[in-house]
Design a protein around this motif. Structure first.
Motif, mmCIF file in Angstrom:
data_model
loop_
_atom_site.group_PDB
_atom_site.id
_atom_site.type_symbol
_atom_site.label_atom_id
_atom_site.label_comp_id
_atom_site.label_asym_id
_atom_site.label_seq_id
_atom_site.Cartn_x
_atom_site.Cartn_y
_atom_site.Cartn_z
ATOM 1 N N GLU A 5 0.809 -1.213 0.000
ATOM 2 C CA GLU A 5 0.000 0.000 0.000
ATOM 3 C C GLU A 5 0.848 1.271 0.000
ATOM 4 O O GLU A 5 0.339 2.355 -0.200
ATOM 5 N N ILE A 6 2.145 1.147 0.234
ATOM 6 C CA ILE A 6 3.008 2.317 0.347
ATOM 7 C C ILE A 6 3.431 2.798 -1.032
ATOM 8 O O ILE A 6 3.833 2.012 -1.885
ATOM 9 N N GLN A 7 3.333 4.101 -1.235
ATOM 10 C CA GLN A 7 3.783 4.726 -2.473
ATOM 11 C C GLN A 7 4.809 5.787 -2.134
ATOM 12 O O GLN A 7 4.802 6.349 -1.039
ATOM 13 N N ILE A 8 5.708 6.037 -3.075
ATOM 14 C CA ILE A 8 6.719 7.075 -2.893
ATOM 15 C C ILE A 8 6.540 8.090 -4.006
ATOM 16 O O ILE A 8 6.461 7.730 -5.175
ATOM 17 N N GLN A 9 6.436 9.366 -3.625
ATOM 18 C CA GLN A 9 6.243 10.442 -4.597
ATOM 19 C C GLN A 9 6.996 11.684 -4.140
ATOM 20 O O GLN A 9 7.326 11.821 -2.973
ATOM 21 N N VAL A 10 7.249 12.572 -5.089
ATOM 22 C CA VAL A 10 7.914 13.839 -4.807
ATOM 23 C C VAL A 10 6.890 14.957 -4.877
ATOM 24 O O VAL A 10 6.104 15.031 -5.822
ATOM 25 N N SER A 11 6.901 15.835 -3.879
ATOM 26 C CA SER A 11 6.021 16.995 -3.892
ATOM 27 C C SER A 11 6.563 18.012 -4.886
ATOM 28 O O SER A 11 7.708 18.448 -4.766
ATOM 29 N N PRO A 12 5.773 18.421 -5.875
ATOM 30 C CA PRO A 12 6.238 19.424 -6.828
ATOM 31 C C PRO A 12 6.365 20.816 -6.205
ATOM 32 O O PRO A 12 7.064 21.670 -6.736
ATOM 33 N N ILE A 13 5.748 21.020 -5.065
ATOM 34 C CA ILE A 13 5.794 22.328 -4.409
ATOM 35 C C ILE A 13 7.018 22.444 -3.510
ATOM 36 O O ILE A 13 7.753 23.420 -3.562
ATOM 37 N N THR A 14 7.263 21.427 -2.678
ATOM 38 C CA THR A 14 8.354 21.493 -1.705
ATOM 39 C C THR A 14 9.588 20.703 -2.118
ATOM 40 O O THR A 14 10.620 20.790 -1.471
ATOM 41 N N ASN A 15 9.479 19.890 -3.181
ATOM 42 C CA ASN A 15 10.567 19.031 -3.655
ATOM 43 C C ASN A 15 10.991 18.044 -2.563
ATOM 44 O O ASN A 15 12.138 17.663 -2.455
ATOM 45 N N THR A 16 10.036 17.632 -1.737
ATOM 46 C CA THR A 16 10.246 16.672 -0.665
ATOM 47 C C THR A 16 9.775 15.306 -1.131
ATOM 48 O O THR A 16 8.742 15.205 -1.794
ATOM 49 N N ILE A 17 10.523 14.256 -0.787
ATOM 50 C CA ILE A 17 10.119 12.893 -1.131
ATOM 51 C C ILE A 17 9.296 12.347 0.037
ATOM 52 O O ILE A 17 9.749 12.363 1.187
ATOM 53 N N TYR A 18 8.102 11.884 -0.263
ATOM 54 C CA TYR A 18 7.205 11.324 0.749
ATOM 55 C C TYR A 18 6.929 9.854 0.468
ATOM 56 O O TYR A 18 6.840 9.443 -0.688
ATOM 57 N N ILE A 22 -1.922 6.610 -0.338
ATOM 58 C CA ILE A 22 -2.713 7.528 -1.156
ATOM 59 C C ILE A 22 -4.182 7.127 -1.058
ATOM 60 O O ILE A 22 -4.530 5.955 -1.166
ATOM 61 N N SER A 23 -5.037 8.114 -0.863
ATOM 62 C CA SER A 23 -6.477 7.875 -0.812
ATOM 63 C C SER A 23 -7.094 8.297 -2.133
ATOM 64 O O SER A 23 -6.836 9.389 -2.637
ATOM 65 N N ASN A 24 -7.893 7.437 -2.710
ATOM 66 C CA ASN A 24 -8.585 7.741 -3.964
ATOM 67 C C ASN A 24 -10.073 7.969 -3.744
ATOM 68 O O ASN A 24 -10.875 7.771 -4.641
ATOM 69 N N THR A 25 -10.442 8.404 -2.562
ATOM 70 C CA THR A 25 -11.858 8.551 -2.241
ATOM 71 C C THR A 25 -12.460 9.828 -2.797
ATOM 72 O O THR A 25 -13.657 9.906 -3.006
ATOM 73 N N GLY A 26 -11.660 10.837 -3.056
ATOM 74 C CA GLY A 26 -12.176 12.102 -3.576
ATOM 75 C C GLY A 26 -12.136 12.144 -5.093
ATOM 76 O O GLY A 26 -12.035 11.125 -5.764
ATOM 77 N N SER A 27 -12.198 13.347 -5.637
ATOM 78 C CA SER A 27 -12.179 13.504 -7.089
ATOM 79 C C SER A 27 -10.781 13.320 -7.668
ATOM 80 O O SER A 27 -10.630 13.134 -8.866
ATOM 81 N N TYR A 28 -9.753 13.388 -6.815
ATOM 82 C CA TYR A 28 -8.377 13.139 -7.256
ATOM 83 C C TYR A 28 -7.612 12.501 -6.105
ATOM 84 O O TYR A 28 -7.970 12.673 -4.936
ATOM 85 N N PRO A 29 -6.552 11.748 -6.404
ATOM 86 C CA PRO A 29 -5.790 11.101 -5.326
ATOM 87 C C PRO A 29 -5.157 12.121 -4.389
ATOM 88 O O PRO A 29 -4.704 13.177 -4.810
ATOM 89 N N ALA A 30 -5.131 11.794 -3.103
ATOM 90 C CA ALA A 30 -4.525 12.664 -2.094
ATOM 91 C C ALA A 30 -3.894 11.784 -1.018
ATOM 92 O O ALA A 30 -4.301 10.643 -0.816
ATOM 93 N N TRP A 31 -2.902 12.327 -0.334
ATOM 94 C CA TRP A 31 -2.270 11.582 0.750
ATOM 95 C C TRP A 31 -3.256 11.404 1.896
ATOM 96 O O TRP A 31 -3.880 12.350 2.343
ATOM 97 N N SER A 32 -3.389 10.174 2.393
ATOM 98 C CA SER A 32 -4.143 9.958 3.620
ATOM 99 C C SER A 32 -3.173 9.817 4.796
ATOM 100 O O SER A 32 -3.524 10.110 5.922
ATOM 101 N N GLN A 33 -1.959 9.349 4.509
ATOM 102 C CA GLN A 33 -0.868 9.290 5.482
ATOM 103 C C GLN A 33 0.412 9.513 4.695
ATOM 104 O O GLN A 33 0.557 8.997 3.591
ATOM 105 N N LYS A 34 1.355 10.272 5.255
ATOM 106 C CA LYS A 34 2.633 10.453 4.562
ATOM 107 C C LYS A 34 3.734 10.770 5.563
ATOM 108 O O LYS A 34 3.473 11.240 6.669
#
Length: 69
Positions: A5-18, A22-34
């Protein structure tokens, strides 16, 4: 968290690796825990490159990596 269930992505705003979930419950994917894992990822990549590649410096500021194999 289960490993699959773990995903690794880079924030385009902060350039931080998280890493996190990821939660897909809304209209677009968002972090539920990071968690910020930038330092751990960079350390792991540096260790991998050091163990598997040779650094070649061309003297003009271009760095090239060749496989040790």
């Amino acid at each position: 968290m289960k490993a699959q269930e773990i995903q690794i992505q880079v924030s385009p705003i902060t350039n931080t690796i998280y890493a996190g979930r990821i939660s897909n419950t809304g209209s677009y994917p968002a972090w539920s825990q990071k968690k910020d894992v930038t330092e751990q990822v960079l350390s792991a990549v540096a260790q991998y490159m050091d163990g598997n590649f040779t650094e070649i410096d061309f003297g003009v500021g271009i760095l090239k990596w060749e496989s040790k194999k």
